[in-house]
Design an enzyme around this catalytic site. Structure first.
Site, PDB file in Angstrom:
ATOM      1  N   MET A  30       0.839  -1.206   0.000  1.00  0.00           N
ATOM      2  CA  MET A  30       0.000   0.000   0.000  1.00  0.00           C
ATOM      3  C   MET A  30       0.872   1.252   0.000  1.00  0.00           C
ATOM      4  O   MET A  30       0.381   2.355   0.248  1.00  0.00           O
ATOM      5  CB  MET A  30      -0.937  -0.012   1.195  1.00  0.00           C
ATOM      6  CG  MET A  30      -1.892  -1.206   1.161  1.00  0.00           C
ATOM      7  SD  MET A  30      -3.372  -0.960   2.140  1.00  0.00           S
ATOM      8  CE  MET A  30      -2.673  -0.711   3.745  1.00  0.00           C
ATOM      9  N   GLY A  31       2.175   1.065  -0.266  1.00  0.00           N
ATOM     10  CA  GLY A  31       3.049   2.227  -0.373  1.00  0.00           C
ATOM     11  C   GLY A  31       3.529   2.747   0.969  1.00  0.00           C
ATOM     12  O   GLY A  31       3.446   2.055   1.976  1.00  0.00           O
ATOM     13  N   ASN A  32       4.067   3.989   0.955  1.00  0.00           N
ATOM     14  CA  ASN A  32       4.753   4.561   2.115  1.00  0.00           C
ATOM     15  C   ASN A  32       5.844   3.574   2.560  1.00  0.00           C
ATOM     16  O   ASN A  32       5.903   3.123   3.697  1.00  0.00           O
ATOM     17  CB  ASN A  32       3.768   4.860   3.263  1.00  0.00           C
ATOM     18  CG  ASN A  32       4.409   5.744   4.323  1.00  0.00           C
ATOM     19  OD1 ASN A  32       4.436   5.403   5.497  1.00  0.00           O
ATOM     20  ND2 ASN A  32       4.961   6.857   3.918  1.00  0.00           N
ATOM     21  N   HIS A  34       9.060   1.298   3.411  1.00  0.00           N
ATOM     22  CA  HIS A  34      10.167   1.318   4.367  1.00  0.00           C
ATOM     23  C   HIS A  34      10.986   0.055   4.156  1.00  0.00           C
ATOM     24  O   HIS A  34      10.701  -0.745   3.253  1.00  0.00           O
ATOM     25  CB  HIS A  34       9.634   1.425   5.806  1.00  0.00           C
ATOM     26  CG  HIS A  34       8.561   0.422   6.125  1.00  0.00           C
ATOM     27  ND1 HIS A  34       8.800  -0.944   6.170  1.00  0.00           N
ATOM     28  CD2 HIS A  34       7.236   0.573   6.372  1.00  0.00           C
ATOM     29  CE1 HIS A  34       7.681  -1.569   6.456  1.00  0.00           C
ATOM     30  NE2 HIS A  34       6.706  -0.684   6.576  1.00  0.00           N
ATOM     31  N   HIS A  37       9.224  -3.350   3.457  1.00  0.00           N
ATOM     32  CA  HIS A  37       8.800  -3.584   2.075  1.00  0.00           C
ATOM     33  C   HIS A  37      10.012  -3.906   1.193  1.00  0.00           C
ATOM     34  O   HIS A  37       9.962  -4.787   0.344  1.00  0.00           O
ATOM     35  CB  HIS A  37       8.119  -2.337   1.493  1.00  0.00           C
ATOM     36  CG  HIS A  37       6.888  -1.898   2.228  1.00  0.00           C
ATOM     37  ND1 HIS A  37       6.858  -0.778   3.029  1.00  0.00           N
ATOM     38  CD2 HIS A  37       5.638  -2.414   2.275  1.00  0.00           C
ATOM     39  CE1 HIS A  37       5.652  -0.614   3.523  1.00  0.00           C
ATOM     40  NE2 HIS A  37       4.883  -1.601   3.095  1.00  0.00           N
ATOM     41  N   GLN A 149       5.989 -11.526   7.061  1.00  0.00           N
ATOM     42  CA  GLN A 149       5.507 -12.289   8.222  1.00  0.00           C
ATOM     43  C   GLN A 149       4.986 -11.368   9.313  1.00  0.00           C
ATOM     44  O   GLN A 149       4.384 -11.820  10.273  1.00  0.00           O
ATOM     45  CB  GLN A 149       6.640 -13.175   8.759  1.00  0.00           C
ATOM     46  CG  GLN A 149       7.005 -14.280   7.788  1.00  0.00           C
ATOM     47  CD  GLN A 149       8.200 -15.097   8.224  1.00  0.00           C
ATOM     48  OE1 GLN A 149       8.825 -14.808   9.255  1.00  0.00           O
ATOM     49  NE2 GLN A 149       8.545 -16.100   7.443  1.00  0.00           N
ATOM     50  N   LYS A 150       5.228 -10.078   9.188  1.00  0.00           N
ATOM     51  CA  LYS A 150       4.671  -9.134  10.159  1.00  0.00           C
ATOM     52  C   LYS A 150       3.150  -9.264  10.178  1.00  0.00           C
ATOM     53  O   LYS A 150       2.525  -9.240  11.228  1.00  0.00           O
ATOM     54  CB  LYS A 150       5.062  -7.705   9.803  1.00  0.00           C
ATOM     55  CG  LYS A 150       4.351  -6.722  10.680  1.00  0.00           C
ATOM     56  CD  LYS A 150       4.895  -5.349  10.500  1.00  0.00           C
ATOM     57  CE  LYS A 150       3.940  -4.381  11.124  1.00  0.00           C
ATOM     58  NZ  LYS A 150       2.867  -4.024  10.187  1.00  0.00           N
ATOM     59  N   ASP A 151       2.561  -9.404   8.994  1.00  0.00           N
ATOM     60  CA  ASP A 151       1.114  -9.622   8.893  1.00  0.00           C
ATOM     61  C   ASP A 151       0.892 -11.130   8.744  1.00  0.00           C
ATOM     62  O   ASP A 151       0.479 -11.606   7.696  1.00  0.00           O
ATOM     63  CB  ASP A 151       0.572  -8.845   7.692  1.00  0.00           C
ATOM     64  CG  ASP A 151       0.842  -7.358   7.832  1.00  0.00           C
ATOM     65  OD1 ASP A 151       0.076  -6.685   8.522  1.00  0.00           O
ATOM     66  OD2 ASP A 151       1.865  -6.872   7.291  1.00  0.00           O
ATOM     67  N   LEU A 185       8.882  -2.624  11.738  1.00  0.00           N
ATOM     68  CA  LEU A 185       8.672  -1.473  10.853  1.00  0.00           C
ATOM     69  C   LEU A 185       7.257  -1.502  10.294  1.00  0.00           C
ATOM     70  O   LEU A 185       6.734  -2.568   9.959  1.00  0.00           O
ATOM     71  CB  LEU A 185       9.690  -1.497   9.710  1.00  0.00           C
ATOM     72  CG  LEU A 185      11.161  -1.397  10.123  1.00  0.00           C
ATOM     73  CD1 LEU A 185      12.055  -1.432   8.882  1.00  0.00           C
ATOM     74  CD2 LEU A 185      11.419  -0.133  10.929  1.00  0.00           C
TER      75      LEU A 185
HETATM   76  P1  AMP Z   1       1.464  -2.923   3.447  1.00  0.00           P
HETATM   77  O1  AMP Z   1       2.007  -1.860   2.560  1.00  0.00           O
HETATM   78  O2  AMP Z   1       1.399  -2.538   4.895  1.00  0.00           O
HETATM   79  O3  AMP Z   1       0.197  -3.541   2.920  1.00  0.00           O
HETATM   80  O4  AMP Z   1       2.532  -4.089   3.405  1.00  0.00           O
HETATM   81  C1  AMP Z   1       2.909  -4.674   2.193  1.00  0.00           C
HETATM   82  C2  AMP Z   1       3.707  -5.922   2.469  1.00  0.00           C
HETATM   83  O5  AMP Z   1       4.873  -5.590   3.220  1.00  0.00           O
HETATM   84  C3  AMP Z   1       2.924  -6.945   3.309  1.00  0.00           C
HETATM   85  O6  AMP Z   1       3.190  -8.252   2.803  1.00  0.00           O
HETATM   86  C4  AMP Z   1       3.493  -6.749   4.682  1.00  0.00           C
HETATM   87  O7  AMP Z   1       3.416  -7.902   5.493  1.00  0.00           O
HETATM   88  C5  AMP Z   1       4.934  -6.419   4.355  1.00  0.00           C
HETATM   89  N1  AMP Z   1       5.568  -5.718   5.480  1.00  0.00           N
HETATM   90  C6  AMP Z   1       5.140  -4.579   6.074  1.00  0.00           C
HETATM   91  N2  AMP Z   1       5.950  -4.279   7.115  1.00  0.00           N
HETATM   92  C7  AMP Z   1       6.892  -5.252   7.173  1.00  0.00           C
HETATM   93  C8  AMP Z   1       7.994  -5.517   8.025  1.00  0.00           C
HETATM   94  N3  AMP Z   1       8.314  -4.718   9.045  1.00  0.00           N
HETATM   95  N4  AMP Z   1       8.745  -6.616   7.785  1.00  0.00           N
HETATM   96  C9  AMP Z   1       8.437  -7.454   6.765  1.00  0.00           C
HETATM   97  N5  AMP Z   1       7.407  -7.265   5.932  1.00  0.00           N
HETATM   98  C10 AMP Z   1       6.645  -6.179   6.122  1.00  0.00           C
END
Ligand code: AMP
Length: 282
Positions: A30-32, A34, A37, A149-151, A185
């Site tokens: 979903m962007g933003n 770090h 990602h 694996q965070k989610d 993160l």
């Molecule tokens: P999001 O942008 O939050 O939807 O995350 C996109 C992908 O990045 C998802 O598969 C998340 O599980 C992964 N992600 C987000 N934060 C972390 C993190 N700290 N460590 C590993 N994967 C992450």
């Protein structure tokens, strides 16, 4: 790195790679962005010929009182980060491009494992995730997709959906990227005040302490209560502190490998984390 905002543009950009049967790795986000990602992108680079990252803030996975409108949108900075780690193609569609003007009649619903943990406090969230990820898989047609694996629950939902629907790709889970002080993160960490940011690592510290207690023979329910007490004392509003097996079956005692799961609010931002605790029989 190319950026495409339409499905047609994406297909044109991937045409030669598909024709040459290059393997396509896909990282939905979903962007933003770090380092978390970016670790997914690096893993994808290792395993696949061509790496596609999507940035799409998916409206149907947010509840009515959640942060859809305010979710950080930082496309310019994100695209620089992606170019730096060697992403080949950024797909950044609009809501119109993904959902059109028609009324959507189909959802992908994964049952059982979506009722617990985040599913309890975010009704409909995983239907929104499973639906958009299915759409993105069909659009990108990757060989392998990478999830953090965070989610953990989300990863299990995607694995179940991929297996149940015979989706023709592999799913890879990537370990949690953490700040130096242990905080997982997250794009939502940016909402924390300076003081909250200092408190936030208590989540991971309490998980590590719990792991040690469990492995020294402490009772699971006592350990879970200790995490709750620690977080409450540190000013968190707890959503859940629970243990399940890695495949999200319920557990009463620590007699097999288990996962500890935490979701808690620190002011407005809701933070999640998890930790695997290996069972070592003596
Ligand atoms: P999001 O942008 O939050 O939807 O995350 C996109 C992908 O990045 C998802 O598969 C998340 O599980 C992964 N992600 C987000 N934060 C972390 C993190 N700290 N460590 C590993 N994967 C992450």
């Amino acid at each position: 790195m190319k950026t495409e905002t339409t499905i047609q543009g994406l297909n044109a950009a991937l045409a030669s790679a598909r024709l040459a049967r290059k393997t396509i790795g896909f990282v939905p986000t979903m962007g933003n962005l770090h380092e978390g990602h970016l670790s997914l992108v690096r893993e994808a680079k290792k395993l696949c010929d061509v790496v596609v990252v999507s940035i799409f803030v998916n409206p149907i996975q947010f509840g009515p009182n959640e942060d859809y409108d305010n979710y950080p949108r930082t496309l310019e900075a994100d695209s620089h980060l992606l170019a730096d780690v060697g992403c080949d193609l950024l797909f950044a569609p609009t809501v119109q491009q993904m959902y059109g003007d028609h009324v959507r009649k189909t959802s992908v619903v994964v049952s059982g494992i979506t009722d617990l943990l985040c599913g309890q406090s975010r009704p409909g969230h995983f239907d929104g995730v499973a639906t958009v990820v299915t759409k993105l898989f069909n659009i990108v047609q990757p060989n392998t997709a990478f999830f953090g694996q965070k989610d953990w629950q989300q990863l299990e939902v995607i694995r179940a959906m991929t297996r149940d629907l015979n989706l023709p790709l592999d799913i890879v889970g990537v370990p949690i990227a953490r700040a130096e002080d242990g905080l997982a993160l997250s794009s939502r960490n940016g909402y924390l005040t300076e003081q909250q940011r200092q408190q936030a690592p208590v989540i991971y510290q309490s998980l590590l302490a719990a792991k040690q207690s469990l492995q020294s023979g402490e009772d699971l329910s006592v350990v879970l209560q200790n995490i709750r007490d620690t977080l409450q004392q540190a000013g968190f509003e707890i959503d859940y502190v629970e243990a399940y097996t890695p495949h999200l079956q319920s557990v009463q005692q620590f007699n097999q490998d288990i996962m500890l799961f935490v979701a808690a609010k620190l002011g407005q931002p809701r933070l999640i984390d998890n930790l695997l605790v290996k069972y070592i029989p003596n």
